[in-house]
Write a protein that holds these residues in place. Structure first.
Motif, PDB file in Angstrom:
ATOM      1  N   PHE A 160       1.750   6.659  -9.829  1.00 25.64           N
ATOM      2  CA  PHE A 160       1.247   7.654  -8.896  1.00 25.64           C
ATOM      3  C   PHE A 160       2.030   5.973  -6.885  1.00 25.64           C
ATOM      4  O   PHE A 160       2.583   7.051  -6.091  1.00 25.64           O
ATOM      5  N   GLU A 161       0.775   5.234  -7.904  1.00 27.96           N
ATOM      6  CA  GLU A 161       0.925   4.036  -6.308  1.00 27.96           C
ATOM      7  C   GLU A 161       3.144   3.670  -5.993  1.00 27.96           C
ATOM      8  O   GLU A 161       3.484   3.185  -5.173  1.00 27.96           O
ATOM      9  N   LYS A 162       3.847   3.861  -8.088  1.00 26.32           N
ATOM     10  CA  LYS A 162       4.555   3.623  -7.495  1.00 26.32           C
ATOM     11  C   LYS A 162       5.768   5.233  -6.222  1.00 26.32           C
ATOM     12  O   LYS A 162       6.836   4.762  -5.440  1.00 26.32           O
ATOM     13  N   TYR A 163       5.034   6.049  -6.903  1.00 28.41           N
ATOM     14  CA  TYR A 163       5.697   6.790  -6.003  1.00 28.41           C
ATOM     15  C   TYR A 163       5.426   6.676  -4.581  1.00 28.41           C
ATOM     16  O   TYR A 163       5.830   7.229  -3.651  1.00 28.41           O
ATOM     17  N   CYS A 164       4.009   6.807  -3.838  1.00 29.75           N
ATOM     18  CA  CYS A 164       3.637   6.721  -2.746  1.00 29.75           C
ATOM     19  C   CYS A 164       4.632   5.151  -2.090  1.00 29.75           C
ATOM     20  O   CYS A 164       4.306   5.509  -0.894  1.00 29.75           O
ATOM     21  N   SER A 165       4.725   4.091  -2.663  1.00 29.09           N
ATOM     22  CA  SER A 165       5.070   2.919  -2.540  1.00 29.09           C
ATOM     23  C   SER A 165       6.586   3.262  -1.681  1.00 29.09           C
ATOM     24  O   SER A 165       7.598   3.094  -0.833  1.00 29.09           O
ATOM     25  N   LYS A 166       6.831   4.510  -2.148  1.00 27.46           N
ATOM     26  CA  LYS A 166       8.767   4.692  -2.152  1.00 27.46           C
ATOM     27  C   LYS A 166       8.706   6.228  -1.069  1.00 27.46           C
ATOM     28  O   LYS A 166       9.615   5.463  -0.148  1.00 27.46           O
ATOM     29  N   LEU A 167       7.368   6.187  -0.922  1.00 27.85           N
ATOM     30  CA  LEU A 167       7.591   7.195   0.357  1.00 27.85           C
ATOM     31  C   LEU A 167       7.282   6.383   1.114  1.00 27.85           C
ATOM     32  O   LEU A 167       7.448   6.297   2.450  1.00 27.85           O
ATOM     33  N   ASP A 168       5.978   5.303   1.470  1.00 26.56           N
ATOM     34  CA  ASP A 168       5.519   4.597   1.949  1.00 26.56           C
ATOM     35  C   ASP A 168       7.403   4.427   2.509  1.00 26.56           C
ATOM     36  O   ASP A 168       7.365   3.484   4.193  1.00 26.56           O
ATOM     37  N   ARG A 213      -0.818   1.750   1.301  1.00 27.09           N
ATOM     38  CA  ARG A 213      -0.110   1.827  -0.054  1.00 27.09           C
ATOM     39  C   ARG A 213      -1.226   2.125  -0.686  1.00 27.09           C
ATOM     40  O   ARG A 213      -2.665   1.335  -0.204  1.00 27.09           O
ATOM     41  N   ILE A 214      -1.007   2.844  -1.936  1.00 27.19           N
ATOM     42  CA  ILE A 214      -2.396   3.114  -2.443  1.00 27.19           C
ATOM     43  C   ILE A 214      -3.116   1.342  -3.111  1.00 27.19           C
ATOM     44  O   ILE A 214      -4.422   1.583  -3.323  1.00 27.19           O
ATOM     45  N   SER A 215      -1.890   0.860  -3.914  1.00 30.91           N
ATOM     46  CA  SER A 215      -2.667  -0.356  -4.860  1.00 30.91           C
ATOM     47  C   SER A 215      -3.415  -1.056  -3.522  1.00 30.91           C
ATOM     48  O   SER A 215      -4.588  -2.275  -3.543  1.00 30.91           O
ATOM     49  N   ASP A 216      -3.947  -0.924  -1.806  1.00 31.44           N
ATOM     50  CA  ASP A 216      -4.668  -1.850  -0.984  1.00 31.44           C
ATOM     51  C   ASP A 216      -5.648  -1.448  -0.330  1.00 31.44           C
ATOM     52  O   ASP A 216      -5.919  -2.040  -0.132  1.00 31.44           O
ATOM     53  N   VAL A 217      -5.737  -0.012  -1.193  1.00 31.81           N
ATOM     54  CA  VAL A 217      -7.315   0.772  -1.304  1.00 31.81           C
ATOM     55  C   VAL A 217      -8.047  -0.054  -1.727  1.00 31.81           C
ATOM     56  O   VAL A 217      -7.534   0.293  -3.359  1.00 31.81           O
ATOM     57  N   LYS A 218      -9.312  -1.097  -1.663  1.00 30.78           N
ATOM     58  CA  LYS A 218     -10.045  -1.477  -2.985  1.00 30.78           C
ATOM     59  C   LYS A 218     -11.685  -0.827  -2.125  1.00 30.78           C
ATOM     60  O   LYS A 218     -12.115  -0.601  -1.410  1.00 30.78           O
ATOM     61  N   MET A 219     -12.387  -0.649  -3.156  1.00 27.79           N
ATOM     62  CA  MET A 219     -13.738  -0.310  -2.755  1.00 27.79           C
ATOM     63  C   MET A 219     -14.534  -1.403  -3.155  1.00 27.79           C
ATOM     64  O   MET A 219     -14.458  -1.955  -3.708  1.00 27.79           O
ATOM     65  N   SER A 220     -15.615  -1.430  -1.859  1.00 32.31           N
ATOM     66  CA  SER A 220     -16.548  -2.862  -2.307  1.00 32.31           C
ATOM     67  C   SER A 220     -17.159  -2.398  -3.242  1.00 32.31           C
ATOM     68  O   SER A 220     -17.894  -1.409  -4.452  1.00 32.31           O
ATOM     69  N   ALA A 221     -18.311  -3.312  -3.450  1.00 31.42           N
ATOM     70  CA  ALA A 221     -19.006  -2.873  -4.522  1.00 31.42           C
ATOM     71  C   ALA A 221     -20.636  -2.084  -4.656  1.00 31.42           C
ATOM     72  O   ALA A 221     -21.102  -1.700  -5.192  1.00 31.42           O
TER      73      ALA A 221
END
Length: 377
Positions: free
Chosen positions: A47-55, A63-71
């Motif tokens: 899904f991240e690969k597909y979203c990166s292509k769309l981006d 990007r989806i991989s840049d979204v991170k949650m805090s503790a």
């Protein structure tokens, strides 16, 4: 995603019973969770690969991989999952099965396109290198032919006629001919290059026209092309099956050919052996013919002598009885006379021997007397 939420709720519901589970059950749960996590990780990466292509297509910075949650957010989310008082609480929105299927199909199509491009590039490189190798082989053949011609036409003449004007003129003529050939080849290649450039321009124009026509194509045309592509694929599959059948037939034919070759080899060996035996038989036949001729000659001689004897036997006439008796009596008397004379000869020989002995004694005594008388003188 929904599967992760369901698994987390299931694990939270069994949190109080973990102490009562055995080690084997805990290992099984760990394996199930690790398998589910690996599947979710694979889906997330896709899904991240597909979203990166769309981006990259839409020029979006996030990007989806840049979204991170805090503790804190993660702990809050876990506390929400653990709370049983709100079973219909907030959950992360996941992808449906159809969306996942579309995503996988698009990823598969992208991979096929990449493979197609890689295959086209590889075929292009292969054709380029094959063309270079073919050109090098042609050039090497031409060089070998030129060296052979030079050795044949020039070196032999120079070695035979060293220092002659004819050899020098021949070398100069050979060099002029080579230069003339190169000029002709250069002109031919230049004309061929011009014709190829014109052909390239025509092909580019046709390609541009096809691209312009291709922009006006509709979905119906694409469906028609898909149908034709499927038909062509079926035809290719049928031709491949025919090719396999032909290869099998070729293998069988090759085996039969090898069998016939072995039979031919044995037949040739038998032919050679029979040829040698025929030569021996011919020599024996010639010897027998010579012996037959000799036997025929002996037979002719024997027949001639036999005819002669038969003729003598036919001409023989038996004498009369009285004449036969007279001849018989005369023959007996002659035999008696011969015996008598033989006896007389024996007696004469005996007397001759006695006379010889007496003569030898007289001769010996005479020699003794002479020997005695000679010293007295």
């Amino acid at each position: 995603m929904t599967e992760e939420d369901s698994e987390s709720v299931h694990t939270d519901s069994q949190a109080g019973e973990e102490s009562e589970l055995s080690v084997i059950q805990l290992c099984g749960l760990v394996e199930e969770l690790s398998y589910g996590n690996s599947a979710l990780k694979t889906e997330t990466e896709m899904f991240e690969k597909y979203c990166s292509k769309l981006d990259s297509r839409d020029h979006r910075p996030q990007r989806i991989s840049d979204v991170k949650m805090s503790a804190a957010e993660f702990a809050q989310l876990r506390s929400r999952r653990k709370s049983r008082s709100r079973p219909g609480g907030e959950r992360m929105i996941g992808l449906t099965v159809e969306q996942k299927l579309d995503l996988v199909q698009k990823e598969l199509e992208d991979m096929k396109d990449e493979l197609r491009h890689m295959r086209a590039n590889a075929e292009r490189d292969l054709q380029y290198h094959e063309a270079i190798i073919e050109e090098a082989e042609i050039r090497w053949t031409e060089v070998q032919r030129a060296v052979h011609d030079f050795e044949k036409d020039i070196l032999r003449t120079i070695s035979k006629k060293k220092g002659s004007i004819l050899a020098t003129e021949k070398v100069l003529k050979y060099i002029e001919d080579m230069n003339h050939r190169r000029d002709n080849l250069r002109d031919k290649l230049r004309l061929k290059n011009i014709s190829l450039k014109v052909q390239r321009k025509k092909l580019l124009l046709q390609l541009r026209q096809k691209e312009e026509v291709g922009e006006a194509l509709h979905d119906v045309d694409f469906q028609q092309l898909k149908i034709e592509n499927a038909q062509f694929l079926e035809t290719i599959e049928a031709r491949n099956q025919e090719l396999i059948q032909l290869k099998l037939a070729s293998g069988n034919t090759l085996q039969i050919l090898n069998a016939y070759k072995s039979k031919l080899h044995r037949a040739v060996e038998m032919y050679i052996c029979l040829g040698k035996e025929i030569l021996l038989r011919k020599e024996l036949l010639e010897k027998i013919d010579k012996e037959t001729i000799q036997v025929e000659e002996d037979r002719a001689k024997a027949e001639a002598s036999n005819k002669k004897l038969r003729k003598q036997l036919a001409e023989f006439r038996a004498p009369q009885v009285m004449m036969y008796l007279q001849e018989k009596i005369l023959n007996g008397e002659m035999e008696k006379t011969i015996k008598m004379w033989e006896r007389k000869v024996e007696i004469a020989e005996m007397s001759l021997k006695g006379y010889r002995k007496a003569w030898d004694k007289m001769k010996a005594s005479n020699e003794q007397l002479q020997a005695i008388c000679s010293p007295g003188k």
